[in-house]
Design an enzyme around this catalytic site. Structure first.
Site, PDB file in Angstrom:
ATOM      1  N   GLN A 196       1.029  -1.254   0.024  1.00 40.39           N
ATOM      2  CA  GLN A 196       0.028   0.089   0.092  1.00 40.39           C
ATOM      3  C   GLN A 196       0.942   1.250  -0.172  1.00 40.39           C
ATOM      4  O   GLN A 196       0.479   2.301  -0.530  1.00 40.39           O
ATOM      5  CB  GLN A 196      -0.970  -0.155   1.355  1.00 40.39           C
ATOM      6  CG  GLN A 196      -1.996   1.077   1.159  1.00 40.39           C
ATOM      7  CD  GLN A 196      -3.154   0.723   0.113  1.00 40.39           C
ATOM      8  OE1 GLN A 196      -3.255  -0.306  -0.291  1.00 40.39           O
ATOM      9  NE2 GLN A 196      -3.552   1.606  -0.076  1.00 40.39           N
ATOM     10  N   VAL A 223      -7.017   6.006  -3.361  1.00 39.87           N
ATOM     11  CA  VAL A 223      -5.903   5.172  -2.801  1.00 39.87           C
ATOM     12  C   VAL A 223      -5.743   5.872  -1.306  1.00 39.87           C
ATOM     13  O   VAL A 223      -5.430   6.838  -1.039  1.00 39.87           O
ATOM     14  CB  VAL A 223      -4.555   5.112  -3.542  1.00 39.87           C
ATOM     15  CG1 VAL A 223      -3.753   4.210  -2.663  1.00 39.87           C
ATOM     16  CG2 VAL A 223      -4.803   4.668  -4.921  1.00 39.87           C
ATOM     17  N   SER A 265      -6.154   1.239   4.586  1.00 39.85           N
ATOM     18  CA  SER A 265      -6.933   0.507   3.207  1.00 39.85           C
ATOM     19  C   SER A 265      -7.408  -0.871   3.836  1.00 39.85           C
ATOM     20  O   SER A 265      -7.010  -1.711   4.423  1.00 39.85           O
ATOM     21  CB  SER A 265      -6.003   0.295   2.243  1.00 39.85           C
ATOM     22  OG  SER A 265      -6.408  -0.360   1.229  1.00 39.85           O
ATOM     23  N   HIS A 289      -8.189  -3.328   1.881  1.00 40.35           N
ATOM     24  CA  HIS A 289      -7.428  -4.142   1.229  1.00 40.35           C
ATOM     25  C   HIS A 289      -6.656  -5.033   2.079  1.00 40.35           C
ATOM     26  O   HIS A 289      -6.266  -6.273   2.044  1.00 40.35           O
ATOM     27  CB  HIS A 289      -6.463  -3.547   0.126  1.00 40.35           C
ATOM     28  CG  HIS A 289      -7.532  -3.368  -1.147  1.00 40.35           C
ATOM     29  ND1 HIS A 289      -8.204  -4.253  -1.958  1.00 40.35           N
ATOM     30  CD2 HIS A 289      -8.031  -2.071  -1.842  1.00 40.35           C
ATOM     31  CE1 HIS A 289      -8.698  -3.705  -2.974  1.00 40.35           C
ATOM     32  NE2 HIS A 289      -8.502  -2.523  -2.814  1.00 40.35           N
ATOM     33  N   ASP A 331     -11.085  -5.540  -6.218  1.00 41.69           N
ATOM     34  CA  ASP A 331     -11.255  -4.536  -7.084  1.00 41.69           C
ATOM     35  C   ASP A 331     -11.626  -5.313  -8.567  1.00 41.69           C
ATOM     36  O   ASP A 331     -10.767  -6.207  -8.818  1.00 41.69           O
ATOM     37  CB  ASP A 331     -10.198  -3.585  -7.467  1.00 41.69           C
ATOM     38  CG  ASP A 331      -9.873  -2.745  -6.478  1.00 41.69           C
ATOM     39  OD1 ASP A 331     -10.842  -2.334  -5.611  1.00 41.69           O
ATOM     40  OD2 ASP A 331      -8.584  -1.953  -6.203  1.00 41.69           O
ATOM     41  N   GLU A 356     -16.250   4.602  -6.451  1.00 37.24           N
ATOM     42  CA  GLU A 356     -15.541   3.501  -6.913  1.00 37.24           C
ATOM     43  C   GLU A 356     -16.324   2.367  -7.187  1.00 37.24           C
ATOM     44  O   GLU A 356     -16.665   1.580  -6.552  1.00 37.24           O
ATOM     45  CB  GLU A 356     -14.152   3.130  -5.884  1.00 37.24           C
ATOM     46  CG  GLU A 356     -13.510   4.061  -5.572  1.00 37.24           C
ATOM     47  CD  GLU A 356     -12.132   3.512  -4.486  1.00 37.24           C
ATOM     48  OE1 GLU A 356     -12.121   2.051  -4.330  1.00 37.24           O
ATOM     49  OE2 GLU A 356     -11.286   4.211  -4.635  1.00 37.24           O
TER      50      GLU A 356
END
Length: 268
Positions: free
Chosen positions: A157, A174, A180, A182, A189, A237
Protein backbone atom coordinates in the site's frame (compact mmCIF):
# COMPACT_ATOMS: atom_id res chain seq x y z
CA UNK A 1 -119.30 -8.07 104.18
CA UNK A 2 -116.05 -9.40 105.54
CA UNK A 3 -115.81 -11.96 102.84
CA UNK A 4 -116.15 -9.37 100.13
CA UNK A 5 -113.37 -7.23 101.58
CA UNK A 6 -111.11 -10.23 102.00
CA UNK A 7 -111.60 -11.22 98.43
CA UNK A 8 -110.88 -7.66 97.27
CA UNK A 9 -107.63 -7.43 99.27
CA UNK A 10 -106.63 -10.79 97.90
CA UNK A 11 -107.17 -9.60 94.31
CA UNK A 12 -105.19 -6.41 94.99
CA UNK A 13 -102.33 -8.42 96.52
CA UNK A 14 -102.27 -10.75 93.53
CA UNK A 15 -102.34 -7.76 91.14
CA UNK A 16 -99.41 -6.14 92.94
CA UNK A 17 -97.48 -9.40 92.79
CA UNK A 18 -98.03 -9.71 89.05
CA UNK A 19 -96.96 -6.08 88.54
CA UNK A 20 -93.80 -6.63 90.59
CA UNK A 21 -92.89 -9.74 88.61
CA UNK A 22 -93.51 -7.95 85.28
CA UNK A 23 -91.30 -5.04 86.25
CA UNK A 24 -88.59 -7.40 87.41
CA UNK A 25 -88.76 -9.30 84.13
CA UNK A 26 -88.69 -6.09 82.06
CA UNK A 27 -85.71 -4.83 84.00
CA UNK A 28 -83.81 -8.05 83.36
CA UNK A 29 -84.53 -7.83 79.63
CA UNK A 30 -83.33 -4.22 79.47
CA UNK A 31 -80.09 -5.11 81.20
CA UNK A 32 -79.64 -8.06 78.86
CA UNK A 33 -80.07 -5.84 75.80
CA UNK A 34 -77.58 -3.32 77.20
CA UNK A 35 -75.02 -6.00 77.97
CA UNK A 36 -75.44 -7.52 74.53
CA UNK A 37 -74.93 -4.09 72.94
CA UNK A 38 -71.79 -3.48 74.98
CA UNK A 39 -70.44 -6.91 74.03
CA UNK A 40 -71.05 -6.30 70.32
CA UNK A 41 -69.41 -2.88 70.53
CA UNK A 42 -66.35 -4.33 72.25
CA UNK A 43 -66.08 -7.12 69.70
CA UNK A 44 -66.26 -4.71 66.75
CA UNK A 45 -63.65 -2.37 68.24
CA UNK A 46 -61.33 -5.29 68.96
CA UNK A 47 -61.61 -7.01 65.58
CA UNK A 48 -62.59 -4.40 62.98
CA UNK A 49 -59.91 -1.89 61.83
CA UNK A 50 -60.72 1.76 62.28
CA UNK A 51 -61.10 4.08 59.27
CA UNK A 52 -57.63 5.43 59.93
CA UNK A 53 -56.29 1.90 60.13
CA UNK A 54 -57.99 1.03 56.86
CA UNK A 55 -56.40 4.06 55.23
CA UNK A 56 -53.01 3.10 56.62
CA UNK A 57 -53.36 -0.47 55.36
CA UNK A 58 -54.43 0.81 51.94
CA UNK A 59 -51.48 3.24 51.79
CA UNK A 60 -48.98 0.55 52.79
CA UNK A 61 -50.44 -1.88 50.25
CA UNK A 62 -50.18 0.73 47.52
CA UNK A 63 -46.61 1.55 48.50
CA UNK A 64 -45.66 -2.13 48.46
CA UNK A 65 -47.29 -2.61 45.06
CA UNK A 66 -45.60 0.51 43.71
CA UNK A 67 -42.22 -0.55 45.07
CA UNK A 68 -42.65 -4.02 43.63
CA UNK A 69 -43.66 -2.63 40.25
CA UNK A 70 -40.80 -0.15 40.33
CA UNK A 71 -38.35 -2.87 41.25
CA UNK A 72 -39.60 -5.09 38.42
CA UNK A 73 -39.39 -2.19 35.99
CA UNK A 74 -35.83 -1.40 37.10
CA UNK A 75 -34.80 -5.03 36.69
CA UNK A 76 -36.37 -5.15 33.23
CA UNK A 77 -34.58 -1.96 32.18
CA UNK A 78 -31.29 -3.26 33.54
CA UNK A 79 -31.66 -6.56 31.70
CA UNK A 80 -32.57 -4.72 28.50
CA UNK A 81 -29.53 -2.46 28.85
CA UNK A 82 -27.28 -5.48 29.45
CA UNK A 83 -28.69 -7.25 26.39
CA UNK A 84 -28.17 -4.14 24.25
CA UNK A 85 -24.58 -3.75 25.48
CA UNK A 86 -23.91 -7.43 24.77
CA UNK A 87 -25.33 -7.15 21.25
CA UNK A 88 -23.31 -3.99 20.60
CA UNK A 89 -20.11 -5.69 21.72
CA UNK A 90 -20.92 -8.72 19.56
CA UNK A 91 -21.50 -6.56 16.48
CA UNK A 92 -18.35 -4.53 17.11
CA UNK A 93 -16.34 -7.75 17.22
CA UNK A 94 -17.92 -9.19 14.04
CA UNK A 95 -15.10 -9.53 11.49
CA UNK A 96 -17.52 -8.95 8.62
CA UNK A 97 -18.22 -5.40 9.86
CA UNK A 98 -14.65 -4.28 10.42
CA UNK A 99 -14.11 -0.68 9.34
CA UNK A 100 -10.70 0.37 8.04
CA UNK A 101 -10.27 3.95 6.91
CA UNK A 102 -8.29 7.09 7.68
CA UNK A 103 -10.53 7.57 10.72
CA UNK A 104 -10.30 3.90 11.71
CA UNK A 105 -6.82 2.53 10.96
CA UNK A 106 -6.19 -1.19 10.83
CA UNK A 107 -5.74 -2.50 14.41
CA UNK A 108 -2.10 -3.20 15.26
CA UNK A 109 -2.92 -6.75 16.32
CA UNK A 110 -5.01 -7.53 13.22
CA UNK A 111 -4.43 -10.92 11.64
CA UNK A 112 -6.07 -12.72 8.75
CA UNK A 113 -5.85 -16.21 7.31
CA UNK A 114 -5.47 -15.85 3.56
CA UNK A 115 -6.09 -18.28 0.75
CA UNK A 116 -4.53 -18.01 -2.69
CA UNK A 117 -6.96 -18.28 -5.56
CA UNK A 118 -6.27 -19.93 -8.92
CA UNK A 119 -5.88 -16.45 -10.46
CA UNK A 120 -3.05 -15.72 -8.01
CA UNK A 121 -4.87 -13.19 -5.82
CA UNK A 122 -5.16 -13.71 -2.07
CA UNK A 123 -8.33 -13.14 -0.03
CA UNK A 124 -9.61 -13.93 3.44
CA UNK A 125 -10.13 -17.70 3.38
CA UNK A 126 -13.66 -17.32 4.79
CA UNK A 127 -14.99 -15.39 1.79
CA UNK A 128 -13.48 -17.50 -1.02
CA UNK A 129 -16.45 -19.90 -1.48
CA UNK A 130 -19.00 -17.09 -1.91
CA UNK A 131 -16.61 -15.02 -4.03
CA UNK A 132 -16.20 -17.88 -6.46
CA UNK A 133 -19.95 -18.52 -6.47
CA UNK A 134 -20.52 -14.89 -7.43
CA UNK A 135 -17.96 -14.94 -10.26
CA UNK A 136 -19.42 -18.21 -11.58
CA UNK A 137 -23.00 -16.88 -11.39
CA UNK A 138 -22.00 -13.78 -13.34
CA UNK A 139 -20.35 -15.95 -15.99
CA UNK A 140 -23.58 -17.94 -16.41
CA UNK A 141 -25.32 -14.64 -17.11
CA UNK A 142 -22.71 -13.76 -19.71
CA UNK A 143 -20.81 -11.29 -17.52
CA UNK A 144 -17.07 -11.52 -16.92
CA UNK A 145 -15.77 -10.49 -13.50
CA UNK A 146 -11.99 -10.35 -13.19
CA UNK A 147 -10.19 -9.50 -9.98
CA UNK A 148 -7.41 -6.98 -10.47
CA UNK A 149 -6.69 -6.31 -6.78
CA UNK A 150 -7.49 -8.12 -3.56
CA UNK A 151 -5.42 -8.40 -0.36
CA UNK A 152 -2.60 -5.89 -0.14
CA UNK A 153 0.01 -5.74 2.59
CA UNK A 154 0.94 -2.49 4.32
CA UNK A 155 4.21 -2.34 2.36
CA UNK A 156 2.38 -2.80 -0.95
CA UNK A 157 0.00 0.00 0.00
CA UNK A 158 2.90 2.34 0.70
CA UNK A 159 3.93 2.05 -2.93
CA UNK A 160 0.49 3.16 -4.12
CA UNK A 161 -0.10 6.02 -1.73
CA UNK A 162 0.69 9.57 -2.82
CA UNK A 163 0.51 12.04 0.10
CA UNK A 164 0.11 15.09 -2.13
CA UNK A 165 -3.31 13.87 -3.23
CA UNK A 166 -4.62 14.32 0.32
CA UNK A 167 -3.53 17.92 0.77
CA UNK A 168 -6.88 19.35 -0.34
CA UNK A 169 -8.90 17.14 2.03
CA UNK A 170 -11.14 16.02 -0.83
CA UNK A 171 -12.30 12.39 -1.14
CA UNK A 172 -9.62 10.22 -2.75
CA UNK A 173 -9.12 6.73 -4.09
CA UNK A 174 -5.93 5.17 -2.71
CA UNK A 175 -5.73 5.14 1.08
CA UNK A 176 -2.55 5.54 3.19
CA UNK A 177 -0.80 2.38 4.29
CA UNK A 178 -2.63 0.99 7.31
CA UNK A 179 -5.87 2.76 6.35
CA UNK A 180 -6.88 0.59 3.40
CA UNK A 181 -9.45 -2.17 3.77
CA UNK A 182 -7.50 -4.15 1.21
CA UNK A 183 -5.36 -5.10 4.24
CA UNK A 184 -8.31 -7.12 5.56
CA UNK A 185 -8.55 -9.50 2.60
CA UNK A 186 -12.25 -8.62 2.37
CA UNK A 187 -12.00 -6.00 -0.39
CA UNK A 188 -11.81 -6.61 -4.15
CA UNK A 189 -11.38 -4.50 -7.26
CA UNK A 190 -13.01 -5.82 -10.41
CA UNK A 191 -12.50 -5.23 -14.10
CA UNK A 192 -14.29 -6.93 -16.96
CA UNK A 193 -13.35 -8.33 -20.36
CA UNK A 194 -13.98 -5.11 -22.29
CA UNK A 195 -13.02 -2.58 -19.61
CA UNK A 196 -9.72 -2.74 -17.75
CA UNK A 197 -9.48 0.70 -16.18
CA UNK A 198 -10.36 1.52 -12.57
CA UNK A 199 -12.31 4.71 -13.10
CA UNK A 200 -15.88 5.98 -13.30
CA UNK A 201 -16.25 4.43 -16.75
CA UNK A 202 -16.67 1.03 -15.10
CA UNK A 203 -20.14 2.20 -14.00
CA UNK A 204 -21.23 1.96 -17.66
CA UNK A 205 -20.33 -1.72 -18.03
CA UNK A 206 -22.56 -4.78 -17.83
CA UNK A 207 -20.32 -6.04 -15.02
CA UNK A 208 -21.19 -3.06 -12.83
CA UNK A 209 -24.91 -3.41 -13.57
CA UNK A 210 -24.79 -7.10 -12.68
CA UNK A 211 -22.85 -6.47 -9.46
CA UNK A 212 -25.29 -3.81 -8.28
CA UNK A 213 -28.18 -6.18 -8.81
CA UNK A 214 -26.65 -9.41 -7.52
CA UNK A 215 -23.55 -8.92 -5.37
CA UNK A 216 -25.51 -8.75 -2.08
CA UNK A 217 -26.78 -12.29 -2.68
CA UNK A 218 -23.21 -13.47 -2.14
CA UNK A 219 -22.40 -11.14 0.76
CA UNK A 220 -20.73 -8.30 -1.19
CA UNK A 221 -21.62 -4.61 -1.39
CA UNK A 222 -20.43 -1.62 -3.40
CA UNK A 223 -18.11 -0.17 -0.77
CA UNK A 224 -17.83 3.43 -1.97
CA UNK A 225 -21.16 4.42 -3.57
CA UNK A 226 -21.89 7.58 -5.46
CA UNK A 227 -23.08 10.54 -3.35
CA UNK A 228 -21.55 9.02 -0.21
CA UNK A 229 -18.11 10.57 -0.70
CA UNK A 230 -18.36 12.90 2.29
CA UNK A 231 -19.28 9.98 4.52
CA UNK A 232 -16.71 7.46 3.31
CA UNK A 233 -13.95 9.95 2.50
CA UNK A 234 -13.41 8.08 -0.75
CA UNK A 235 -14.50 8.92 -4.29
CA UNK A 236 -17.14 6.86 -6.07
CA UNK A 237 -15.46 3.56 -6.93
CA UNK A 238 -17.82 1.42 -9.04
CA UNK A 239 -15.16 -1.29 -9.24
CA UNK A 240 -14.55 -1.75 -5.48
CA UNK A 241 -16.57 -4.35 -3.58
CA UNK A 242 -16.41 -5.44 0.00
CA UNK A 243 -17.53 -8.64 1.72
CA UNK A 244 -19.86 -8.08 4.72
CA UNK A 245 -21.84 -11.33 4.69
CA UNK A 246 -25.24 -12.04 3.15
CA UNK A 247 -27.40 -10.73 6.00
CA UNK A 248 -25.63 -7.39 6.31
CA UNK A 249 -25.26 -7.02 2.55
CA UNK A 250 -29.01 -7.47 2.07
CA UNK A 251 -29.87 -4.84 4.68
CA UNK A 252 -27.29 -2.35 3.43
CA UNK A 253 -28.49 -2.73 -0.14
CA UNK A 254 -32.18 -2.41 0.75
CA UNK A 255 -31.57 0.68 2.89
CA UNK A 256 -28.96 2.22 0.55
CA UNK A 257 -26.40 2.50 3.35
CA UNK A 258 -22.64 2.51 3.08
CA UNK A 259 -20.65 0.66 5.73
CA UNK A 260 -20.10 3.78 7.86
CA UNK A 261 -23.82 4.53 7.92
CA UNK A 262 -24.75 0.93 8.61
CA UNK A 263 -22.37 0.65 11.54
CA UNK A 264 -23.72 3.88 12.96
CA UNK A 265 -27.27 2.54 12.63
CA UNK A 266 -26.16 -0.53 14.60
CA UNK A 267 -24.65 1.69 17.27
CA UNK A 268 -21.04 0.63 16.71
Amino acid sequence: MMRFQDRRRKRETEEEERTRKYRKKTSRMSWGVCLMGLALLFFYQSNAPSTAAKKTISTVSSAVSSTSAGSSSSVAKSEKADAAALLKAKLAADWRLILVSQQSPLPKDFTVVLTKRSDGFRVDARIEPELQQMISAAAKDGVTLKICSAYRSVSQQEGLYHPERYASGSPVSVQPAGDSEHHTGLALDFITSNYHTLDSGFAKTAAYTWLLKNSWKYGFVLRYPQNKEQTTGVIFEPWHYRYVGKTYAKEMTEKHLCLEEYRQALGI
